[in-house]
Design a protein around this motif. Structure first.
Motif, PDB file in Angstrom:
ATOM      1  N   LEU A  41       0.838  -1.196   0.000  1.00 34.48           N
ATOM      2  CA  LEU A  41       0.000   0.000   0.000  1.00 34.48           C
ATOM      3  C   LEU A  41       0.872   1.245   0.000  1.00 34.48           C
ATOM      4  O   LEU A  41       1.948   1.261   0.611  1.00 34.48           O
ATOM      5  CB  LEU A  41      -0.909   0.008   1.231  1.00 34.48           C
ATOM      6  CG  LEU A  41      -1.951  -1.099   1.294  1.00 34.48           C
ATOM      7  CD1 LEU A  41      -2.722  -1.010   2.599  1.00 34.48           C
ATOM      8  CD2 LEU A  41      -2.889  -1.046   0.100  1.00 34.48           C
ATOM      9  N   TYR A  42       0.376   2.279  -0.672  1.00 35.63           N
ATOM     10  CA  TYR A  42       1.058   3.574  -0.732  1.00 35.63           C
ATOM     11  C   TYR A  42       0.056   4.674  -0.436  1.00 35.63           C
ATOM     12  O   TYR A  42      -1.061   4.670  -0.953  1.00 35.63           O
ATOM     13  CB  TYR A  42       1.684   3.807  -2.111  1.00 35.63           C
ATOM     14  CG  TYR A  42       2.819   2.871  -2.381  1.00 35.63           C
ATOM     15  CD1 TYR A  42       4.119   3.198  -2.006  1.00 35.63           C
ATOM     16  CD2 TYR A  42       2.595   1.631  -2.967  1.00 35.63           C
ATOM     17  CE1 TYR A  42       5.167   2.314  -2.220  1.00 35.63           C
ATOM     18  CE2 TYR A  42       3.639   0.746  -3.187  1.00 35.63           C
ATOM     19  CZ  TYR A  42       4.918   1.091  -2.807  1.00 35.63           C
ATOM     20  OH  TYR A  42       5.955   0.213  -3.015  1.00 35.63           O
ATOM     21  N   ALA A  43       0.484   5.604   0.405  1.00 37.72           N
ATOM     22  CA  ALA A  43      -0.304   6.800   0.684  1.00 37.72           C
ATOM     23  C   ALA A  43       0.201   7.915  -0.223  1.00 37.72           C
ATOM     24  O   ALA A  43       1.402   8.178  -0.282  1.00 37.72           O
ATOM     25  CB  ALA A  43      -0.168   7.202   2.146  1.00 37.72           C
ATOM     26  N   LEU A  60     -10.050   7.997 -10.075  1.00 34.90           N
ATOM     27  CA  LEU A  60     -10.029   7.155  -8.878  1.00 34.90           C
ATOM     28  C   LEU A  60     -10.907   5.925  -9.063  1.00 34.90           C
ATOM     29  O   LEU A  60     -10.496   4.806  -8.725  1.00 34.90           O
ATOM     30  CB  LEU A  60     -10.471   7.951  -7.653  1.00 34.90           C
ATOM     31  CG  LEU A  60      -9.546   9.075  -7.194  1.00 34.90           C
ATOM     32  CD1 LEU A  60     -10.140   9.773  -5.981  1.00 34.90           C
ATOM     33  CD2 LEU A  60      -8.146   8.569  -6.898  1.00 34.90           C
ATOM     34  N   ASN A  61     -12.093   6.101  -9.606  1.00 33.24           N
ATOM     35  CA  ASN A  61     -12.981   4.958  -9.833  1.00 33.24           C
ATOM     36  C   ASN A  61     -12.378   3.957 -10.806  1.00 33.24           C
ATOM     37  O   ASN A  61     -12.570   2.751 -10.660  1.00 33.24           O
ATOM     38  CB  ASN A  61     -14.350   5.429 -10.314  1.00 33.24           C
ATOM     39  CG  ASN A  61     -15.175   5.996  -9.185  1.00 33.24           C
ATOM     40  OD1 ASN A  61     -15.163   5.483  -8.073  1.00 33.24           O
ATOM     41  ND2 ASN A  61     -15.898   7.061  -9.461  1.00 33.24           N
ATOM     42  N   ASP A  62     -11.627   4.447 -11.787  1.00 30.55           N
ATOM     43  CA  ASP A  62     -10.981   3.559 -12.759  1.00 30.55           C
ATOM     44  C   ASP A  62      -9.875   2.709 -12.140  1.00 30.55           C
ATOM     45  O   ASP A  62      -9.455   1.718 -12.732  1.00 30.55           O
ATOM     46  CB  ASP A  62     -10.401   4.362 -13.934  1.00 30.55           C
ATOM     47  CG  ASP A  62     -11.478   4.900 -14.859  1.00 30.55           C
ATOM     48  OD1 ASP A  62     -12.643   4.452 -14.770  1.00 30.55           O
ATOM     49  OD2 ASP A  62     -11.155   5.784 -15.677  1.00 30.55           O
ATOM     50  N   LEU A  94      -7.611   1.005  -5.507  1.00 26.75           N
ATOM     51  CA  LEU A  94      -7.937   2.132  -4.627  1.00 26.75           C
ATOM     52  C   LEU A  94      -8.498   1.590  -3.325  1.00 26.75           C
ATOM     53  O   LEU A  94      -9.496   0.862  -3.326  1.00 26.75           O
ATOM     54  CB  LEU A  94      -8.954   3.052  -5.288  1.00 26.75           C
ATOM     55  CG  LEU A  94      -9.442   4.214  -4.421  1.00 26.75           C
ATOM     56  CD1 LEU A  94      -8.311   5.176  -4.114  1.00 26.75           C
ATOM     57  CD2 LEU A  94     -10.596   4.920  -5.089  1.00 26.75           C
ATOM     58  N   LYS A  95      -7.868   1.917  -2.233  1.00 25.77           N
ATOM     59  CA  LYS A  95      -8.334   1.461  -0.924  1.00 25.77           C
ATOM     60  C   LYS A  95      -9.237   2.496  -0.263  1.00 25.77           C
ATOM     61  O   LYS A  95     -10.261   2.159   0.298  1.00 25.77           O
ATOM     62  CB  LYS A  95      -7.153   1.116  -0.019  1.00 25.77           C
ATOM     63  CG  LYS A  95      -6.289   0.006  -0.588  1.00 25.77           C
ATOM     64  CD  LYS A  95      -7.118  -1.225  -0.949  1.00 25.77           C
ATOM     65  CE  LYS A  95      -6.312  -2.291  -1.630  1.00 25.77           C
ATOM     66  NZ  LYS A  95      -7.140  -3.383  -2.133  1.00 25.77           N
ATOM     67  N   ILE A 147      -3.521   3.623  -2.164  1.00 25.78           N
ATOM     68  CA  ILE A 147      -3.641   2.675  -3.276  1.00 25.78           C
ATOM     69  C   ILE A 147      -2.734   1.471  -3.040  1.00 25.78           C
ATOM     70  O   ILE A 147      -1.778   1.539  -2.276  1.00 25.78           O
ATOM     71  CB  ILE A 147      -3.259   3.325  -4.622  1.00 25.78           C
ATOM     72  CG1 ILE A 147      -1.830   3.871  -4.569  1.00 25.78           C
ATOM     73  CG2 ILE A 147      -4.252   4.407  -5.003  1.00 25.78           C
ATOM     74  CD1 ILE A 147      -1.297   4.326  -5.898  1.00 25.78           C
ATOM     75  N   GLU A 148      -3.040   0.399  -3.738  1.00 26.42           N
ATOM     76  CA  GLU A 148      -2.156  -0.759  -3.779  1.00 26.42           C
ATOM     77  C   GLU A 148      -1.411  -0.709  -5.105  1.00 26.42           C
ATOM     78  O   GLU A 148      -2.025  -0.507  -6.157  1.00 26.42           O
ATOM     79  CB  GLU A 148      -2.956  -2.051  -3.666  1.00 26.42           C
ATOM     80  CG  GLU A 148      -2.098  -3.278  -3.528  1.00 26.42           C
ATOM     81  CD  GLU A 148      -2.898  -4.514  -3.166  1.00 26.42           C
ATOM     82  OE1 GLU A 148      -2.276  -5.500  -2.759  1.00 26.42           O
ATOM     83  OE2 GLU A 148      -4.138  -4.490  -3.293  1.00 26.42           O
TER      84      GLU A 148
END
Length: 96
Positions: free
Chosen positions: A2-4, A28-30, A35-36, A55-56
């Motif tokens: 995971l990355y912030a 974001l939806n794509d 997307l976490k 996100i992952e």
């Protein structure tokens, strides 16, 4: 991993944020399951002034590419974007 993505808007850029919001949300939806969670930071007047997106991704470079392709970034909204590895240790729904 995971990355912030920690994003700070440029001063006086609320209109640019609002003008680009629909494209940002579509981006974001794509991302699908990568997307976490995501949402804006708020200033003292409860107006958006930045973003937190988790996100992952396979690598920091891949996460940075996602950050760089965000329509907010492309439009020049952000003063800074920091990409940091992040460990979801508490209340992670994936570990329940």
């Amino acid at each position: 991993m995971l990355y912030a993505l920690l994003c700070d808007d440029k001063p006086n850029s609320l209109q640019l944020r609002m003008d680009t919001r629909a494209e940002h949300l579509a981006h974001l939806n794509d991302l699908g399951d990568a997307l976490k969670f995501a949402g804006p930071f708020l200033d003292d007047n409860d107006k958006p002034c930045g973003s937190l997106v988790v996100i992952e991704a396979d690598s920091r470079e891949a996460a940075k590419e996602i950050a760089d392709s965000d329509p907010y970034a492309v439009a020049g909204l952000f003063a800074t974007v920091t990409v940091r590895p992040w460990n979801w240790a508490i209340k992670n729904p994936a570990s329940s």
